[in-house]
Design a protein around this motif. Structure first.
Motif, PDB file in Angstrom:
ATOM      1  N   PRO A 305       0.815  -1.226   0.000  1.00  0.00           N
ATOM      2  CA  PRO A 305       0.000   0.000   0.000  1.00  0.00           C
ATOM      3  C   PRO A 305       0.847   1.275   0.000  1.00  0.00           C
ATOM      4  O   PRO A 305       0.300   2.364  -0.176  1.00  0.00           O
ATOM      5  CB  PRO A 305      -0.819  -0.121   1.292  1.00  0.00           C
ATOM      6  CG  PRO A 305      -0.101  -1.110   2.143  1.00  0.00           C
ATOM      7  CD  PRO A 305       0.558  -2.058   1.198  1.00  0.00           C
ATOM      8  N   LEU A 306       2.151   1.149   0.181  1.00  0.00           N
ATOM      9  CA  LEU A 306       3.024   2.308   0.113  1.00  0.00           C
ATOM     10  C   LEU A 306       3.202   2.818  -1.320  1.00  0.00           C
ATOM     11  O   LEU A 306       3.755   3.893  -1.537  1.00  0.00           O
ATOM     12  CB  LEU A 306       4.402   1.978   0.702  1.00  0.00           C
ATOM     13  CG  LEU A 306       4.436   1.731   2.217  1.00  0.00           C
ATOM     14  CD1 LEU A 306       5.786   1.171   2.650  1.00  0.00           C
ATOM     15  CD2 LEU A 306       4.132   3.012   2.973  1.00  0.00           C
ATOM     16  N   GLY A 307       2.734   2.037  -2.301  1.00  0.00           N
ATOM     17  CA  GLY A 307       2.803   2.477  -3.698  1.00  0.00           C
ATOM     18  C   GLY A 307       4.208   2.446  -4.265  1.00  0.00           C
ATOM     19  O   GLY A 307       4.670   3.423  -4.863  1.00  0.00           O
ATOM     20  N   ILE A 343      16.287  -1.022  -6.185  1.00  0.00           N
ATOM     21  CA  ILE A 343      15.995   0.290  -5.622  1.00  0.00           C
ATOM     22  C   ILE A 343      14.496   0.506  -5.792  1.00  0.00           C
ATOM     23  O   ILE A 343      14.009   0.700  -6.906  1.00  0.00           O
ATOM     24  CB  ILE A 343      16.772   1.425  -6.332  1.00  0.00           C
ATOM     25  CG1 ILE A 343      18.282   1.228  -6.162  1.00  0.00           C
ATOM     26  CG2 ILE A 343      16.341   2.780  -5.768  1.00  0.00           C
ATOM     27  CD1 ILE A 343      19.127   2.278  -6.886  1.00  0.00           C
ATOM     28  N   TRP A 344      13.762   0.430  -4.689  1.00  0.00           N
ATOM     29  CA  TRP A 344      12.318   0.671  -4.695  1.00  0.00           C
ATOM     30  C   TRP A 344      12.065   2.146  -4.383  1.00  0.00           C
ATOM     31  O   TRP A 344      12.797   2.746  -3.604  1.00  0.00           O
ATOM     32  CB  TRP A 344      11.621  -0.197  -3.647  1.00  0.00           C
ATOM     33  CG  TRP A 344      11.702  -1.670  -3.905  1.00  0.00           C
ATOM     34  CD1 TRP A 344      12.639  -2.544  -3.429  1.00  0.00           C
ATOM     35  CD2 TRP A 344      10.807  -2.454  -4.702  1.00  0.00           C
ATOM     36  NE1 TRP A 344      12.382  -3.812  -3.878  1.00  0.00           N
ATOM     37  CE2 TRP A 344      11.257  -3.789  -4.661  1.00  0.00           C
ATOM     38  CE3 TRP A 344       9.652  -2.149  -5.436  1.00  0.00           C
ATOM     39  CZ2 TRP A 344      10.617  -4.821  -5.334  1.00  0.00           C
ATOM     40  CZ3 TRP A 344       9.007  -3.180  -6.106  1.00  0.00           C
ATOM     41  CH2 TRP A 344       9.479  -4.486  -6.053  1.00  0.00           C
ATOM     42  N   TYR A 345      11.022   2.701  -4.983  1.00  0.00           N
ATOM     43  CA  TYR A 345      10.690   4.109  -4.757  1.00  0.00           C
ATOM     44  C   TYR A 345       9.171   4.278  -4.806  1.00  0.00           C
ATOM     45  O   TYR A 345       8.458   3.449  -5.403  1.00  0.00           O
ATOM     46  CB  TYR A 345      11.355   5.001  -5.810  1.00  0.00           C
ATOM     47  CG  TYR A 345      10.790   4.826  -7.202  1.00  0.00           C
ATOM     48  CD1 TYR A 345       9.902   5.758  -7.736  1.00  0.00           C
ATOM     49  CD2 TYR A 345      11.134   3.729  -7.993  1.00  0.00           C
ATOM     50  CE1 TYR A 345       9.371   5.602  -9.011  1.00  0.00           C
ATOM     51  CE2 TYR A 345      10.606   3.560  -9.258  1.00  0.00           C
ATOM     52  CZ  TYR A 345       9.729   4.491  -9.772  1.00  0.00           C
ATOM     53  OH  TYR A 345       9.194   4.324 -11.027  1.00  0.00           O
ATOM     54  N   THR A 346       8.682   5.326  -4.184  1.00  0.00           N
ATOM     55  CA  THR A 346       7.243   5.599  -4.232  1.00  0.00           C
ATOM     56  C   THR A 346       6.934   6.329  -5.536  1.00  0.00           C
ATOM     57  O   THR A 346       7.351   7.470  -5.735  1.00  0.00           O
ATOM     58  CB  THR A 346       6.797   6.450  -3.027  1.00  0.00           C
ATOM     59  OG1 THR A 346       7.721   7.533  -2.858  1.00  0.00           O
ATOM     60  CG2 THR A 346       6.761   5.626  -1.751  1.00  0.00           C
ATOM     61  N   LYS A 347       6.211   5.655  -6.415  1.00  0.00           N
ATOM     62  CA  LYS A 347       5.985   6.186  -7.762  1.00  0.00           C
ATOM     63  C   LYS A 347       5.077   7.402  -7.775  1.00  0.00           C
ATOM     64  O   LYS A 347       5.067   8.159  -8.744  1.00  0.00           O
ATOM     65  CB  LYS A 347       5.425   5.088  -8.671  1.00  0.00           C
ATOM     66  CG  LYS A 347       4.198   4.378  -8.121  1.00  0.00           C
ATOM     67  CD  LYS A 347       3.894   3.121  -8.916  1.00  0.00           C
ATOM     68  CE  LYS A 347       2.765   2.321  -8.292  1.00  0.00           C
ATOM     69  NZ  LYS A 347       2.539   1.035  -8.991  1.00  0.00           N
TER      70      LYS A 347
END
Length: 391
Positions: A305-307, A343-347
């Motif tokens: 759910p953090l997107g 590397i994950w990021y909030t889109k």
């Protein structure tokens, strides 16, 4: 920023014992013994003398220009670094005026590289610390990230913290409570995760060490989570660096560790927004997940759910596939070519502007990694991000 001060070498066992006692019985966040904290003085008592202006003094580390020149000089008779290019992304949301460069890299713990990892096709000389430290620092200097997330760091106190501090980086290090490095004779202390940020670009708001849990049971894997404020925009960004459990058969544990990290990040975001649903906090989560994209832990992050989205998918033609590999090695047990690093990021709050491409098989060479050209079995991931403007 407060740093944990204790000389490596002779002090490694003392440091490890103290930290293990601190970790036991605590799933996170971790508290550091006050006696080791010093907000002003970096741990220079055992600084690698190769990086001092005066060889008989540990007080004067080289600046970035001198350091790069020294690294290049030390490596001049060796094969060149792997050549890689940035791929610039245009997703229709304008051009970044001042991107944030993020680097994610498992640098390979020195004690493991010459010990248990058993890289049968890599010459022992190529694994020497005298060679690898120059290659590692040269790679970092080549890209000069604003945010640097490293795993398998076992030379934090004598090399990376003091040298990078002299280049304007503040940092936070969290060792594994039961680091396998300590089983190797002549080790330099426990390995762990380290997170560095450029003080000219960011202001520190908060930083915490987290010992990841699985079903309420503390594990040997950790994360560093830091909240920063961008000096130019005033915007917050929360950054996490982590390293999940390795090896086949531990997929369930990696999934549980990933869920625990997501839980901590969700709580942190809720605290930062203070119940205001209209406020979104940008997240960057960097790590060696030891998990291929088909694993459950990957799906947990992709559907959080953090997107979140994975930045390196931008290299694929459809924007939906990860690279073929982020690590390529040959051990005594065989060859391994896998995608394990992300590397994950909030889109919704961050945009990917550029991604460093991957070297091809010919560049990597038949003996794979590590090698004379590259100091780790994992390739660095480097991305440029910018904050999305509110619509």
């Amino acid at each position: 920023m407060e740093t944990l001060v204790c000389p490596m070498g002779g002090g490694a066992t003392k440091l490890y014992t103290t930290l293990t006692q601190t970790f036991s019985g605590s799933s996170s966040p971790l508290s550091i013994p006050p006696s080791y904290l010093s907000p002003h003085q970096p741990a220079l008592t055992n600084l690698d003398s190769d990086f001092c202006l005066q060889k008989d003094s540990p007080i004067c580390p080289l600046d970035s220009v001198e350091l790069l020149q020294q690294c290049e000089e030390a490596l001049r008779d060796q094969p060149p670094r792997l050549h890689r290019n940035f791929v610039y992304i245009n997703d229709g949301d304008g051009v970044a005026s001042s991107p944030i460069r993020v680097m994610q890299w498992n640098i390979l713990a020195q004690a493991l590289g010459v010990g248990a990892d058993n890289f049968v096709r890599c010459p022992l000389e190529a694994l020497s610390w005298s060679r690898r430290k120059n290659l590692i620092l040269e790679e970092i200097l080549a890209y000069r990230p604003h945010i640097l997330c490293l795993q398998e760091v076992d030379h934090y106190y004598d090399t990376f913290q003091p040298v990078l501090a002299n280049m304007g980086y503040s940092s936070h290090f969290c060792p594994k409570p039961w680091s396998p490095c300590l089983d190797v004779e002549g080790n330099s202390g426990p390995d762990g995760c380290a997170l560095f940020f450029d003080e000219s670009r960011f202001e520190l708001l908060d930083s915490a060490s987290i010992r990841l849990s699985a079903m309420m049971i503390p594990t040997n894997q950790v994360a560093v989570v830091t909240t920063l404020r961008c000096q130019s925009t005033g915007k917050y960004v929360c950054v996490a660096a982590t390293h999940l459990k390795a090896r086949s058969g531990w997929e369930w544990l990696r999934s549980a560790q990933g869920s625990d990290l997501l839980w901590h990040l969700q709580n942190l975001v809720q605290e930062l927004v203070g119940g205001n649903s209209n406020v979104q906090v940008p997240l960057l989560i960097c790590g060696d997940f030891n998990a291929v994209p088909s694993e459950e832990v990957y799906r947990r992050f992709a559907t959080s759910p953090l997107g979140l989205d994975s930045a390196y998918k931008k290299l694929s033609q459809d924007g939906a596939s990860e690279p073929e590999y982020t690590t390529w090695k040959i051990r005594g047990t065989g060859e391994c070519c896998s995608t394990l690093d992300y590397i994950w990021y909030t889109k919704g709050t961050l945009r990917v502007d550029a991604v460093l491409d991957m070297p091809d098989e010919e560049q990597i060479g038949p003996n794979r990694l590590p090698s004379y050209s590259y100091p780790s079995d994992h390739l660095s991931l480097v991305c440029d991000f910018s904050f999305r403007e509110k619509e």
